[in-house]
Scaffold this motif. Sequence first.
Motif, PDB file in Angstrom:
ATOM      1  N   SER A 124      -5.283   3.454 -10.410  1.00 16.42           N
ATOM      2  CA  SER A 124      -4.114   2.713  -9.942  1.00 16.42           C
ATOM      3  C   SER A 124      -3.660   3.292  -8.609  1.00 16.42           C
ATOM      4  O   SER A 124      -3.991   4.420  -8.259  1.00 16.42           O
ATOM      5  CB  SER A 124      -2.984   2.754 -10.971  1.00 16.42           C
ATOM      6  OG  SER A 124      -2.617   4.088 -11.270  1.00 16.42           O
ATOM      7  N   SER A 125      -2.914   2.491  -7.881  1.00 16.03           N
ATOM      8  CA  SER A 125      -2.407   2.895  -6.580  1.00 16.03           C
ATOM      9  C   SER A 125      -1.088   3.626  -6.732  1.00 16.03           C
ATOM     10  O   SER A 125      -0.318   3.352  -7.644  1.00 16.03           O
ATOM     11  CB  SER A 125      -2.185   1.655  -5.704  1.00 16.03           C
ATOM     12  OG  SER A 125      -3.383   0.947  -5.562  1.00 16.03           O
ATOM     13  N   ILE A 126      -0.834   4.542  -5.822  1.00 16.76           N
ATOM     14  CA  ILE A 126       0.442   5.243  -5.749  1.00 16.76           C
ATOM     15  C   ILE A 126       1.115   4.815  -4.450  1.00 16.76           C
ATOM     16  O   ILE A 126       0.592   5.083  -3.360  1.00 16.76           O
ATOM     17  CB  ILE A 126       0.244   6.774  -5.783  1.00 16.76           C
ATOM     18  CG1 ILE A 126      -0.444   7.195  -7.080  1.00 16.76           C
ATOM     19  CG2 ILE A 126       1.578   7.497  -5.601  1.00 16.76           C
ATOM     20  CD1 ILE A 126      -0.889   8.645  -7.116  1.00 16.76           C
ATOM     21  N   ASN A 127       2.248   4.102  -4.570  1.00 17.79           N
ATOM     22  CA  ASN A 127       3.046   3.647  -3.419  1.00 17.79           C
ATOM     23  C   ASN A 127       2.276   2.770  -2.436  1.00 17.79           C
ATOM     24  O   ASN A 127       2.492   2.842  -1.227  1.00 17.79           O
ATOM     25  CB  ASN A 127       3.665   4.837  -2.673  1.00 17.79           C
ATOM     26  CG  ASN A 127       4.680   5.564  -3.509  1.00 17.79           C
ATOM     27  OD1 ASN A 127       5.301   4.985  -4.394  1.00 17.79           O
ATOM     28  ND2 ASN A 127       4.849   6.844  -3.244  1.00 17.79           N
ATOM     29  N   MET A 128       1.380   1.924  -2.944  1.00 16.88           N
ATOM     30  CA  MET A 128       0.645   0.981  -2.088  1.00 16.88           C
ATOM     31  C   MET A 128       0.642  -0.382  -2.781  1.00 16.88           C
ATOM     32  O   MET A 128      -0.259  -0.694  -3.553  1.00 16.88           O
ATOM     33  CB  MET A 128      -0.786   1.465  -1.852  1.00 16.88           C
ATOM     34  CG  MET A 128      -0.864   2.739  -1.047  1.00 16.88           C
ATOM     35  SD  MET A 128      -2.546   3.191  -0.559  1.00 16.88           S
ATOM     36  CE  MET A 128      -3.310   3.560  -2.117  1.00 16.88           C
ATOM     37  N   ALA A 129       1.636  -1.189  -2.487  1.00 22.67           N
ATOM     38  CA  ALA A 129       1.792  -2.480  -3.162  1.00 22.67           C
ATOM     39  C   ALA A 129       0.703  -3.485  -2.796  1.00 22.67           C
ATOM     40  O   ALA A 129       0.367  -4.356  -3.599  1.00 22.67           O
ATOM     41  CB  ALA A 129       3.162  -3.064  -2.848  1.00 22.67           C
ATOM     42  N   THR A 130       0.138  -3.372  -1.600  1.00 20.18           N
ATOM     43  CA  THR A 130      -0.847  -4.369  -1.171  1.00 20.18           C
ATOM     44  C   THR A 130      -2.292  -3.958  -1.429  1.00 20.18           C
ATOM     45  O   THR A 130      -3.207  -4.751  -1.231  1.00 20.18           O
ATOM     46  CB  THR A 130      -0.685  -4.691   0.328  1.00 20.18           C
ATOM     47  OG1 THR A 130      -0.878  -3.495   1.079  1.00 20.18           O
ATOM     48  CG2 THR A 130       0.684  -5.279   0.614  1.00 20.18           C
ATOM     49  N   LEU A 131      -2.506  -2.715  -1.867  1.00 24.79           N
ATOM     50  CA  LEU A 131      -3.844  -2.232  -2.198  1.00 24.79           C
ATOM     51  C   LEU A 131      -3.794  -1.757  -3.648  1.00 24.79           C
ATOM     52  O   LEU A 131      -3.274  -0.679  -3.936  1.00 24.79           O
ATOM     53  CB  LEU A 131      -4.249  -1.094  -1.259  1.00 24.79           C
ATOM     54  CG  LEU A 131      -5.691  -0.628  -1.351  1.00 24.79           C
ATOM     55  CD1 LEU A 131      -6.657  -1.753  -0.973  1.00 24.79           C
ATOM     56  CD2 LEU A 131      -5.925   0.570  -0.441  1.00 24.79           C
ATOM     57  N   VAL A 132      -4.308  -2.575  -4.545  1.00 27.04           N
ATOM     58  CA  VAL A 132      -4.171  -2.322  -5.977  1.00 27.04           C
ATOM     59  C   VAL A 132      -5.511  -1.841  -6.534  1.00 27.04           C
ATOM     60  O   VAL A 132      -6.446  -2.635  -6.726  1.00 27.04           O
ATOM     61  CB  VAL A 132      -3.712  -3.603  -6.713  1.00 27.04           C
ATOM     62  CG1 VAL A 132      -3.564  -3.344  -8.197  1.00 27.04           C
ATOM     63  CG2 VAL A 132      -2.399  -4.114  -6.115  1.00 27.04           C
ATOM     64  N   TYR A 133      -5.607  -0.534  -6.772  1.00 30.22           N
ATOM     65  CA  TYR A 133      -6.813   0.007  -7.406  1.00 30.22           C
ATOM     66  C   TYR A 133      -6.792  -0.334  -8.883  1.00 30.22           C
ATOM     67  O   TYR A 133      -5.745  -0.310  -9.521  1.00 30.22           O
ATOM     68  CB  TYR A 133      -6.888   1.527  -7.226  1.00 30.22           C
ATOM     69  CG  TYR A 133      -7.125   1.956  -5.803  1.00 30.22           C
ATOM     70  CD1 TYR A 133      -8.339   1.702  -5.175  1.00 30.22           C
ATOM     71  CD2 TYR A 133      -6.141   2.618  -5.076  1.00 30.22           C
ATOM     72  CE1 TYR A 133      -8.562   2.086  -3.870  1.00 30.22           C
ATOM     73  CE2 TYR A 133      -6.357   3.011  -3.771  1.00 30.22           C
ATOM     74  CZ  TYR A 133      -7.571   2.749  -3.174  1.00 30.22           C
ATOM     75  OH  TYR A 133      -7.798   3.129  -1.883  1.00 30.22           O
ATOM     76  N   GLU A 134      -7.982  -0.638  -9.440  1.00 26.38           N
ATOM     77  CA  GLU A 134      -8.080  -1.002 -10.844  1.00 26.38           C
ATOM     78  C   GLU A 134      -9.033  -0.115 -11.630  1.00 26.38           C
ATOM     79  O   GLU A 134      -8.774   0.190 -12.784  1.00 26.38           O
ATOM     80  CB  GLU A 134      -8.525  -2.462 -10.967  1.00 26.38           C
ATOM     81  CG  GLU A 134      -7.512  -3.433 -10.383  1.00 26.38           C
ATOM     82  CD  GLU A 134      -7.996  -4.865 -10.400  1.00 26.38           C
ATOM     83  OE1 GLU A 134      -9.225  -5.107 -10.401  1.00 26.38           O
ATOM     84  OE2 GLU A 134      -7.130  -5.762 -10.425  1.00 26.38           O
ATOM     85  N   SER A 135     -10.154   0.261 -11.011  1.00 30.37           N
ATOM     86  CA  SER A 135     -11.139   1.054 -11.743  1.00 30.37           C
ATOM     87  C   SER A 135     -11.903   1.970 -10.788  1.00 30.37           C
ATOM     88  O   SER A 135     -11.839   1.807  -9.565  1.00 30.37           O
ATOM     89  CB  SER A 135     -12.113   0.148 -12.499  1.00 30.37           C
ATOM     90  OG  SER A 135     -12.885  -0.613 -11.592  1.00 30.37           O
ATOM     91  N   TRP A 136     -12.606   2.920 -11.384  1.00 30.02           N
ATOM     92  CA  TRP A 136     -13.403   3.851 -10.606  1.00 30.02           C
ATOM     93  C   TRP A 136     -14.618   4.262 -11.415  1.00 30.02           C
ATOM     94  O   TRP A 136     -14.639   4.155 -12.645  1.00 30.02           O
ATOM     95  CB  TRP A 136     -12.597   5.095 -10.216  1.00 30.02           C
ATOM     96  CG  TRP A 136     -12.293   5.983 -11.396  1.00 30.02           C
ATOM     97  CD1 TRP A 136     -11.275   5.836 -12.292  1.00 30.02           C
ATOM     98  CD2 TRP A 136     -13.027   7.130 -11.820  1.00 30.02           C
ATOM     99  NE1 TRP A 136     -11.324   6.818 -13.243  1.00 30.02           N
ATOM    100  CE2 TRP A 136     -12.391   7.628 -12.979  1.00 30.02           C
ATOM    101  CE3 TRP A 136     -14.158   7.779 -11.340  1.00 30.02           C
ATOM    102  CZ2 TRP A 136     -12.861   8.760 -13.650  1.00 30.02           C
ATOM    103  CZ3 TRP A 136     -14.614   8.904 -12.011  1.00 30.02           C
ATOM    104  CH2 TRP A 136     -13.963   9.388 -13.156  1.00 30.02           C
ATOM    105  N   LYS A 137     -15.624   4.742 -10.702  1.00 26.44           N
ATOM    106  CA  LYS A 137     -16.752   5.426 -11.332  1.00 26.44           C
ATOM    107  C   LYS A 137     -17.322   6.393 -10.312  1.00 26.44           C
ATOM    108  O   LYS A 137     -17.083   6.271  -9.111  1.00 26.44           O
ATOM    109  CB  LYS A 137     -17.806   4.459 -11.860  1.00 26.44           C
ATOM    110  CG  LYS A 137     -18.565   3.690 -10.813  1.00 26.44           C
ATOM    111  CD  LYS A 137     -19.575   2.771 -11.475  1.00 26.44           C
ATOM    112  CE  LYS A 137     -20.283   1.923 -10.429  1.00 26.44           C
ATOM    113  NZ  LYS A 137     -21.292   1.063 -11.025  1.00 26.44           N
TER     114      LYS A 137
END
Length: 115
Positions: A52-65
């Motif tokens: 998830s993003s921290i303090n970035m409303a327009t860049l929404v992280y969802e997953s990682w590997k």
Amino acid sequence: MKKKILGVVMLLGILTACGGNSMSVVGAWVEPIPCMEGQVQGIKIEEGGNASSINMATLVYESWKRNGDQLILTGKSIGNGQTIEFTDTLEIITLNADSLILDNGEIEFHYAKQK
């Protein structure tokens, strides 16, 4: 025979030490927001592949590997009435208890672990 085994064990130890960082990327990683003193932004990387993003409303992280020394982040870029899905493949330059440095081929991102 013992010397051969010891030599192989030592070689494997050297190769492991030189090849990639096996430390976990899990945690909240932040960097200062330019021109906004005292404010940070970044990525929260969770067990199980969630991000998830921290303090970035327009860049929404969802997953990682993670693939060796690569961190692959997926999410959505939201802006101007449209949403664009993305996948970023970043090289892990540095990873330790306090610091994560990622490179996308053009820019290095310097994150500190949020406590």
